[in-house]
Write an enzyme that holds these catalytic residues in place. Sequence first.
Site, PDB file in Angstrom:
ATOM      1  N   ASN A  91     -32.030 -16.962  38.023  1.00  0.00           N
ATOM      2  CA  ASN A  91     -30.715 -16.346  37.823  1.00  0.00           C
ATOM      3  C   ASN A  91     -30.666 -14.937  38.405  1.00  0.00           C
ATOM      4  O   ASN A  91     -29.655 -14.538  38.985  1.00  0.00           O
ATOM      5  CB  ASN A  91     -30.357 -16.322  36.335  1.00  0.00           C
ATOM      6  CG  ASN A  91     -29.682 -17.617  35.899  1.00  0.00           C
ATOM      7  OD1 ASN A  91     -29.542 -18.550  36.685  1.00  0.00           O
ATOM      8  ND2 ASN A  91     -29.236 -17.678  34.660  1.00  0.00           N
ATOM      9  N   CYS A 134     -24.381 -15.825  31.658  1.00  0.00           N
ATOM     10  CA  CYS A 134     -25.770 -15.981  32.111  1.00  0.00           C
ATOM     11  C   CYS A 134     -26.276 -14.838  32.972  1.00  0.00           C
ATOM     12  O   CYS A 134     -27.252 -14.175  32.605  1.00  0.00           O
ATOM     13  CB  CYS A 134     -25.905 -17.299  32.863  1.00  0.00           C
ATOM     14  SG  CYS A 134     -25.323 -18.685  31.890  1.00  0.00           S
ATOM     15  N   ALA A 166     -18.570 -12.657  48.641  1.00  0.00           N
ATOM     16  CA  ALA A 166     -18.288 -11.324  48.101  1.00  0.00           C
ATOM     17  C   ALA A 166     -17.069 -11.397  47.186  1.00  0.00           C
ATOM     18  O   ALA A 166     -16.184 -12.232  47.374  1.00  0.00           O
ATOM     19  CB  ALA A 166     -18.022 -10.355  49.247  1.00  0.00           C
ATOM     20  N   LYS A 203     -36.678 -19.307  34.878  1.00  0.00           N
ATOM     21  CA  LYS A 203     -35.246 -19.163  34.582  1.00  0.00           C
ATOM     22  C   LYS A 203     -34.763 -17.735  34.864  1.00  0.00           C
ATOM     23  O   LYS A 203     -33.763 -17.520  35.550  1.00  0.00           O
ATOM     24  CB  LYS A 203     -35.004 -19.539  33.116  1.00  0.00           C
ATOM     25  CG  LYS A 203     -33.635 -19.256  32.595  1.00  0.00           C
ATOM     26  CD  LYS A 203     -32.609 -20.219  33.146  1.00  0.00           C
ATOM     27  CE  LYS A 203     -31.226 -19.835  32.687  1.00  0.00           C
ATOM     28  NZ  LYS A 203     -30.226 -20.821  32.996  1.00  0.00           N
ATOM     29  N   ASP A 213     -24.497 -29.044  15.059  1.00  0.00           N
ATOM     30  CA  ASP A 213     -23.968 -27.675  15.096  1.00  0.00           C
ATOM     31  C   ASP A 213     -23.667 -27.254  13.670  1.00  0.00           C
ATOM     32  O   ASP A 213     -23.144 -28.061  12.883  1.00  0.00           O
ATOM     33  CB  ASP A 213     -22.693 -27.621  15.951  1.00  0.00           C
ATOM     34  CG  ASP A 213     -22.446 -26.224  16.488  1.00  0.00           C
ATOM     35  OD1 ASP A 213     -22.530 -26.032  17.717  1.00  0.00           O
ATOM     36  OD2 ASP A 213     -22.183 -25.308  15.671  1.00  0.00           O
ATOM     37  N   LYS A 244     -14.910 -17.565  36.208  1.00  0.00           N
ATOM     38  CA  LYS A 244     -14.871 -18.328  37.462  1.00  0.00           C
ATOM     39  C   LYS A 244     -13.959 -19.529  37.224  1.00  0.00           C
ATOM     40  O   LYS A 244     -13.615 -19.814  36.058  1.00  0.00           O
ATOM     41  CB  LYS A 244     -16.271 -18.754  37.889  1.00  0.00           C
ATOM     42  CG  LYS A 244     -16.934 -19.746  36.964  1.00  0.00           C
ATOM     43  CD  LYS A 244     -18.214 -20.245  37.601  1.00  0.00           C
ATOM     44  CE  LYS A 244     -18.778 -21.410  36.830  1.00  0.00           C
ATOM     45  NZ  LYS A 244     -19.956 -21.968  37.431  1.00  0.00           N
ATOM     46  N   ARG A 295     -24.434 -25.178  35.964  1.00  0.00           N
ATOM     47  CA  ARG A 295     -23.376 -24.170  36.056  1.00  0.00           C
ATOM     48  C   ARG A 295     -22.161 -24.647  35.282  1.00  0.00           C
ATOM     49  O   ARG A 295     -21.833 -25.845  35.325  1.00  0.00           O
ATOM     50  CB  ARG A 295     -22.953 -23.967  37.519  1.00  0.00           C
ATOM     51  CG  ARG A 295     -24.005 -23.349  38.403  1.00  0.00           C
ATOM     52  CD  ARG A 295     -23.705 -23.634  39.854  1.00  0.00           C
ATOM     53  NE  ARG A 295     -23.744 -25.072  40.111  1.00  0.00           N
ATOM     54  CZ  ARG A 295     -23.292 -25.655  41.213  1.00  0.00           C
ATOM     55  NH1 ARG A 295     -22.738 -24.956  42.159  1.00  0.00           N
ATOM     56  NH2 ARG A 295     -23.365 -26.967  41.366  1.00  0.00           N
ATOM     57  N   THR A 336     -30.853 -20.090  27.144  1.00  0.00           N
ATOM     58  CA  THR A 336     -31.487 -19.037  27.930  1.00  0.00           C
ATOM     59  C   THR A 336     -32.044 -18.014  26.954  1.00  0.00           C
ATOM     60  O   THR A 336     -31.301 -17.406  26.191  1.00  0.00           O
ATOM     61  CB  THR A 336     -30.452 -18.383  28.853  1.00  0.00           C
ATOM     62  OG1 THR A 336     -30.005 -19.398  29.732  1.00  0.00           O
ATOM     63  CG2 THR A 336     -31.044 -17.252  29.646  1.00  0.00           C
TER      64      THR A 336
END
Length: 434
Positions: free
Chosen positions: A212, A264, A256, A208, A30, A324, A154, A121
């Site tokens: 998604n 993403c 829902a 991909k 990195d 999330k 995920r 991605t």
Amino acid sequence: MKISVVGTGYVGLVTGACFSDAGHEVMCIDNNPKKIEMLHRGEMPIYEPGLEEIVKRNVEAGRLKFSTSVKEGTEFAEVIFIAVGTPPGPGGEANMTYVEQVGREVAENMTSYRLLVEKSTVPAKTSEHLKRTVLKYLRADTDFDVASNPEFLREGTAIPDATNPDRVVVGVESKRAGDLLEEIYKPILAKGGGKFLRMNVTSAELTKHASNSFLAMKISFINAVSRICELAGADVEQVAQGMGLDPRIGPRFLKAGVGYGGSCFPKDVDAFVRLADALGNEFTLLKEVQKINKTQREHVMKKIKQELWVVQDKRIAIFGLAFKPETDDVREAPSLYFVPELQAMKAKLRAWDPIAEGKFKEIHPDLETVPDLYECAKDADLVLILTEWDAVKNIDLAKLKSVMACPVIVDGRNTFDPATVRAAGFTYHSIGRA
Ligand code: UGA
């Protein structure tokens, strides 16, 4: 095998750690020295359950090391995974600066065959640009390959997803590249049992985007159904259960809520829409998916306004800032919409999140946060649930009611059974449950 992974974000660090756990020798790179210093100290720059143990185990076994130098990574391994950030720019298009930079540095430093693998991605056709970049800056007279190996893990369950994948998709232009990637994934697939799929590079990139976008579509579909449920007097949870038992539909991603977020889905759906537009074939279905996702947040905001009537000076407790549970990631999180909107209406906000608080405050340092749910809800006129953390699911409703000025919950995640919350004395608004 020896592998270099450039980028130590959610994808790169998990991928590198899991490759080393499968027995490979891995160098994670990195260009941010702070991140690499943290990793050398055994600290994780991101939160992901189980990651710290895997990193520690493999560093101790001598299979995992860290560096800030792409040059070192290029010398170290024949296969170099690119897992750097591709954040959306001001116009929404992915910023490819970091991917290009890695391609250039690898090209300048390689002296024999190297395989560059896109893991981040990226918009379809990235491999073609990457290939041109390498050709431009290549100094040595050597062969190379560019491949695509999209990631399906995920956040929050990244380790089990990476060690036990349903499928590994690789897009390659040569047998050599495909064989190298198959070799890398052999120990993982031998344990987990997923399928190894070899295809051309553009097909892998599109797999991909399509995967998604399909999942985002499933979420927007059920969110659209939830609004009909509210108007018609049905319960979206029951409808989703009834639909999901059909194996052709399946129960997952039919929850829902306040809309999808994260780094993403919003970016990938947008990239697919742009690609289709650029190819002259408008993807109207996905534009509708985006519209539903946006209006779902506004729909929840409407519930708040209707309940409070006057929003100014009302105390609102926000439960959850992450996009999330089980992650500290707030990219495209619903909280990033609600906090500034409610602040603009002069509501008094206080928020709780067990992990994402720090990352959220880098963007909104003015938001008051507290480490305890009940303290967060103290004297509140309304609790707004944006992330279904276990601590929220398991909250003591009687205690919550006793600390609030007014027992009202607007639940953007259908965390509770409506009958139970109402029996506990709350006014309860959720999604798609009339
Ligand atoms: C998603 C995909 O699920 C991964 O397969 C993919 O590898 C990853 O993107 C990526 O491209 O890197 P992730 O963004 O970590 O993974 O999170 P998800 O679990 O898919 O959730 C995305 C959003 O959808 C969250 O805001 C979640 O709350 C929401 N969601 C999910 C719903 O609103 N309803 C559902 O039924 C499921």
